[in-house]
Design an enzyme around this catalytic site. Structure first.
Site: not given
Length: 236
Positions: A13, A60, A88, A158, A162, A193
């Site tokens: 992306i 990083d 991103n 995850y 988020k 992806t």
């Protein structure tokens, strides 16, 4: 015409954001913030194809000193500032299909380092560059999996990282909004992806073009909103 900085712009992306912005002349300059610029073959091709308009800086997001150093380098490359910061860079680190109760603390901590603390550090360190321009937009790529309203019993590292990112952006939007900043969150959809896999619903091109269409139409009243890639809102 904007100056745009993008984290994680060596593939997927992030690289597609770079390509579409440059191809459409919507950006006069794109600064790719990536861990290993010299090893990013596709990014190096874009740099050669668009000399002076595509630049690369080593960053990083999990290393605070790296973020600080990158911010100083961007200030040298673009002393006039940046209009848009696209956060991103992200990672899905736990084994897919693993039980939440058995997920390791190591995977959770590493997920937060990349998905939550990384974007916070980039906003914190790059905001002075945004203040030099009028647009002052921060686009944060999150996930609908971070919606607590849509929570499911899987992917705890995850999902929670988020959800934490969503909270961080909401808080910063309230703090930085009075300074003219517009901070938003985008779920890119289920995208083809390395993370999303080949069976995903959306091509990278479709996801990115849809997001950019919304970004170009943003108003300051959109500050702090959580969008789907098509511009519809997602519940927190």
């Amino acid at each position: 015409m904007s100056i745009v900085a993008i984290t994680g712009a060596s593939r997927g992306i992030g690289l597609e954001f770079l390509r579409q912005l440059i191809a459409s002349d919507e950006a006069t300059k794109v600064i790719a913030l990536v861990r290993n610029p010299d090893d990013a073959a596709q990014l190096q091709e874009e740099i050669k194809r668009h000399p002076g308009r595509v630049l690369a800086v080593k960053l990083d997001v999990t290393n605070e000193e790296s973020v600080k150093s990158a911010a100083k380098e961007v200030e040298k490359l673009s002393p006039e500032g940046i209009d848009i910061l696209i956060n991103n860079a992200g990672a899905y680190l736990e084994p897919k299909g693993s039980s939440p109760i058995n997920t390791s603390a190591k995977d959770i901590l590493a997920s937060y380092a990349t998905n939550t603390i990384g974007p916070f550090l980039t906003i914190q360190n790059f905001f002075p560059q945004l203040l030099k321009r009028q647009k002052r937009t921060v686009v944060n790529i999150t996930s609908a999996m971070g919606s607590i309203a849509w929570s499911k019993p899987n992917s705890i590292a995850y999902r929670s990282s988020k959800a934490a990112l969503n909270s961080v952006v909401s808080i910063l939007a309230q703090e930085l909004g009075p300074q003219g900043a517009t901070l938003v969150l985008f779920h890119p959809g289920w995208v083809q992806t390395d993370m999303g896999g080949s069976n995903a619903d959306l091509t990278v091109s479709t996801s990115v073009s849809s997001i950019l269409k919304v970004v170009h139409g943003l108003k300051h009243e959109d500050n702090g909103k959580f969008f789907n890639y098509d511009g519809t809102t997602i519940p927190w």
